[in-house]
Scaffold this active site. Structure first.
Site, short mmCIF file in Angstrom:
data_model
loop_
_atom_site.label_atom_id
_atom_site.label_comp_id
_atom_site.label_asym_id
_atom_site.label_seq_id
_atom_site.Cartn_x
_atom_site.Cartn_y
_atom_site.Cartn_z
CG HIS A 72 20.68 46.75 25.95
ND1 HIS A 72 19.87 47.60 26.64
CD2 HIS A 72 20.16 45.51 26.15
CE1 HIS A 72 18.91 46.92 27.24
NE2 HIS A 72 19.07 45.64 26.96
CE1 TYR A 200 20.36 55.91 28.29
CE2 TYR A 200 20.57 57.61 29.98
CZ TYR A 200 20.94 56.38 29.46
OH TYR A 200 21.88 55.63 30.12
N PRO A 292 24.37 60.13 37.16
CG PRO A 292 22.51 59.17 38.21
CD PRO A 292 23.44 60.32 38.30
CE LYS A 296 30.87 56.32 29.85
NZ LYS A 296 30.31 55.05 29.43
CE1 TYR A 384 24.43 55.39 28.00
CE2 TYR A 384 24.87 53.13 27.32
CZ TYR A 384 24.14 54.03 28.08
OH TYR A 384 23.16 53.58 28.92
P1 FAD Z 1 30.47 52.29 46.63
O1 FAD Z 1 29.65 51.37 45.81
O2 FAD Z 1 29.82 53.48 47.24
O3 FAD Z 1 31.13 51.42 47.79
C1 FAD Z 1 31.77 51.98 48.90
C2 FAD Z 1 31.71 51.01 50.06
O4 FAD Z 1 32.43 51.54 51.16
C3 FAD Z 1 30.30 50.78 50.55
O5 FAD Z 1 30.05 49.38 50.67
C4 FAD Z 1 30.24 51.49 51.90
O6 FAD Z 1 29.33 50.89 52.81
C5 FAD Z 1 31.68 51.37 52.34
N1 FAD Z 1 32.09 52.42 53.30
C6 FAD Z 1 31.79 53.73 53.29
N2 FAD Z 1 32.35 54.36 54.32
C7 FAD Z 1 33.04 53.43 55.03
C8 FAD Z 1 33.81 53.48 56.20
N3 FAD Z 1 33.99 54.63 56.87
N4 FAD Z 1 34.38 52.34 56.65
C9 FAD Z 1 34.20 51.18 55.97
N5 FAD Z 1 33.45 51.07 54.84
C10 FAD Z 1 32.88 52.19 54.38
N6 FAD Z 1 27.34 53.67 37.50
C11 FAD Z 1 27.47 53.07 36.28
O7 FAD Z 1 28.60 52.77 35.87
N7 FAD Z 1 26.40 52.76 35.49
C12 FAD Z 1 25.13 53.06 35.88
O8 FAD Z 1 24.18 52.71 35.18
C13 FAD Z 1 24.95 53.74 37.14
N8 FAD Z 1 23.72 54.05 37.59
C14 FAD Z 1 23.58 54.58 38.85
C15 FAD Z 1 22.30 54.87 39.28
C16 FAD Z 1 22.11 55.42 40.54
C17 FAD Z 1 20.70 55.73 40.98
C18 FAD Z 1 23.24 55.66 41.40
C19 FAD Z 1 23.04 56.22 42.79
C20 FAD Z 1 24.51 55.37 40.96
C21 FAD Z 1 24.70 54.85 39.69
N9 FAD Z 1 25.98 54.55 39.21
C22 FAD Z 1 26.11 54.01 37.96
C23 FAD Z 1 27.16 54.82 40.04
C24 FAD Z 1 27.68 53.58 40.76
O9 FAD Z 1 26.66 52.96 41.50
C25 FAD Z 1 28.87 53.97 41.67
O10 FAD Z 1 29.76 54.74 40.93
C26 FAD Z 1 29.58 52.75 42.25
O11 FAD Z 1 28.81 52.17 43.29
C27 FAD Z 1 30.97 53.11 42.81
O12 FAD Z 1 31.55 51.99 43.44
P2 FAD Z 1 32.55 52.16 44.64
O13 FAD Z 1 32.97 50.78 45.01
O14 FAD Z 1 33.58 53.17 44.29
O15 FAD Z 1 31.71 52.83 45.81
C1 PHB Z 2 20.10 51.77 35.62
O1 PHB Z 2 19.59 50.82 34.99
O2 PHB Z 2 20.09 51.81 36.86
C2 PHB Z 2 20.71 52.90 34.88
C3 PHB Z 2 20.88 52.80 33.51
C4 PHB Z 2 21.44 53.85 32.81
C5 PHB Z 2 21.83 54.99 33.49
C6 PHB Z 2 21.69 55.08 34.86
C7 PHB Z 2 21.12 54.03 35.56
O3 PHB Z 2 22.36 56.03 32.78
#
Ligand code: FAD
Ligand code: PHB
Length: 393
Positions: A72, A200, A292, A296, A384
């Site tokens: 995009h 958005y 979100p 980021k 972005y």
């Molecule tokens: P997580 O993905 O949370 O992974 C952590 C892992 O640790 C999990 O698998 C969990 O089960 C495990 N865990 C937890 N506790 C324990 C324990 N005690 N023992 C063993 N394992 C454990 N980010 C973007 O960059 N772009 C986006 O468009 C975006 N959109 C989003 C939309 C939504 C609705 C949400 C909720 C989030 C969004 N994010 C986005 C954020 C993104 O999803 C997170 O920042 C990302 O998942 C972080 O990755 P992580 O590996 O740090 O943590």
């Molecule tokens: C998504 O597609 O899940 C999404 C896209 C943009 C955002 C957050 C979530 O800012």
């Protein structure tokens, strides 16, 4: 059991770290509380910065992303139903890739398991010990048996609710936090996108985001109150609300279809500083959360583990510790800029119930300035698509 780096959590941070370490010949074991099926099905982020795409490609997991990811070159801002395009390519010469976090996770798990990487799914009662000295250990339970993993370093990649950050003595961490008075209701649907780009939308009824996963699947979000009940939101109500908030031609053209998943996401800004305590390194959501709106969170997790993998590689190849010592400061410079951007996007696009009307008028002026100023749009576009890594180190 012994390994070089013990990783807690198999989200994007933990999985990518183990893949990057593997490519450097460093051994790691991942301990994950959930099942593989659960981890692969968790629907979250969708937007990858160019730098994230590059890191995933260099890590050898970019093939499917390059085929199926949607590039995009801009986004649409909808203000009171009128669309304004922010042209990333023209403004900063960049783009983002829309490719679901579920797919990134599947690609990483497949790559790790194909290379005999060790991921212990369904590891229960994980606790971490000895990271303030030089003999860190991770204890856990698997198949009913107690086990212990000895390692040189622990990577806390276990997300916001994980055990690693909570194991650091309280006095050693400074917490910065803001909780927003609203949440997002997300719905994944079997319906083609109404637009080629994300929309958005600011509206009096609240924020809405139109996103997508593929030419056949759309991802919708609407601002709601934090304590809503999913049962109160049948599909039809979400479609009606989305249509009202998108307004104009977009609402009229919106294709509908059956929902596949629905969930709430609370909105929070959070940073725990520093991100390193002795031989424990926090990465991704374990150390920081952004709302979100700026897309980021996943990108920050990738940026953290890129820095960590480099530090660990320098340590194991030449005994250098400087990159590990500067890990927290290096990451936090990027983290705080992403905090600022995510807070700004969130503040500009959502409705804040019960607030001083003066603030509402300033918010409208901010939006008006953005849609009419190339300079303002350039700042949005630069953040972005992702700030360069080089500026961070
Ligand atoms: P997580 O993905 O949370 O992974 C952590 C892992 O640790 C999990 O698998 C969990 O089960 C495990 N865990 C937890 N506790 C324990 C324990 N005690 N023992 C063993 N394992 C454990 N980010 C973007 O960059 N772009 C986006 O468009 C975006 N959109 C989003 C939309 C939504 C609705 C949400 C909720 C989030 C969004 N994010 C986005 C954020 C993104 O999803 C997170 O920042 C990302 O998942 C972080 O990755 P992580 O590996 O740090 O943590
Ligand atoms: C998504 O597609 O899940 C999404 C896209 C943009 C955002 C957050 C979530 O800012």
């Amino acid at each position: 059991m012994r390994t070089q780096v013990g990783i807690v959590g198999s989200g994007p941070a933990g999985l990518l770290l183990s893949q990057l370490l593997h490519l450097q010949g460093i051994e790691a074991v991942i301990l994950e509380r959930r099942s593989r099926h659960y981890v692969e099905g968790r629907i979250r982020a969708g937007v990858l910065e160019q730098g994230t795409v590059d890191v995933l490609s260099e890590a050898g997991v970019g093939e499917r992303m390059r085929c199926e990811g949607l590039v995009h070159e801009g986004i649409q801002l909808s203000v009171h139903g009128r669309l304004h395009r922010v042209d990333f390519k023209a403004l900063v010469g960049g783009a983002v890739t829309v490719y679901g976090q579920t797919e990134v996770t599947k690609d990483l798990i497949n790559a790790r398991l194909a290379a005999d990487g060790q991921i212990a799914f369904e590891a229960e009662d994980v606790t971490i010990h000895g990271f303030d000295g030089d003999q860190p250990r991770i204890r856990f339970r698997q198949d009913g048996r107690r086990r212990e993993l000895a390692c040189d370093f622990i990577a806390g990649c276990d997300g916001f609710h994980g055990v690693c950050r909570q194991s650091v003595p309280q006095a050693a961490l400074t917490i910065h936090e803001r909780v927003y008075p609203f949440a997002w209701l997300g719905m994944l649907v079997e319906a083609p996108p109404v637009s080629d780009e994300l929309i958005y939308a600011y509206h009096e009824r609240g924020f809405a985001l139109f996103s997508m996963r593929s030419p056949a699947r759309s991802r919708l979000y609407i601002q709601c109150t934090p304590d809503e009940d999913l049962d109160a939101w049948p599909d039809q109500r979400i479609w009606d609300e989305l249509r009202a908030r998108l307004g104009g031609e977009t609402a009229d053209a919106l294709p509908t279809g059956p929902s596949i998943e629905k969930s709430f996401a609370p909105m929070r800004s959070f940073v725990a500083e520093p991100m390193r305590f002795g031989r424990l390194f926090l990465a991704g959501d374990a150390a920081h959360i952004v709302p979100p709106t700026g897309a980021k969170g996943l990108n920050l997790a990738v940026a953290d583990v890129r820095v960590l993998a480099r530090g660990l590689a320098a340590f194991y190849t030449s005994g250098r510790t400087d990159l590990l010592e500067s890990y927290s400061a290096t990451c936090l410079r990027r983290v705080w800029k992403a905090q600022r951007f995510s807070w700004w996007m969130t503040s500009m696009l959502h409705r804040f119930p019960g607030r001083n009307p003066y603030d509402d008028r300033v918010q409208l002026a901010e939006l008006d300035y953005l849609v009419s100023s190339r300079a303002a749009q350039q700042a949005l576009a630069e953040n972005y698509v992702g700030l360069p890594f080089e500026a961070e180190e």
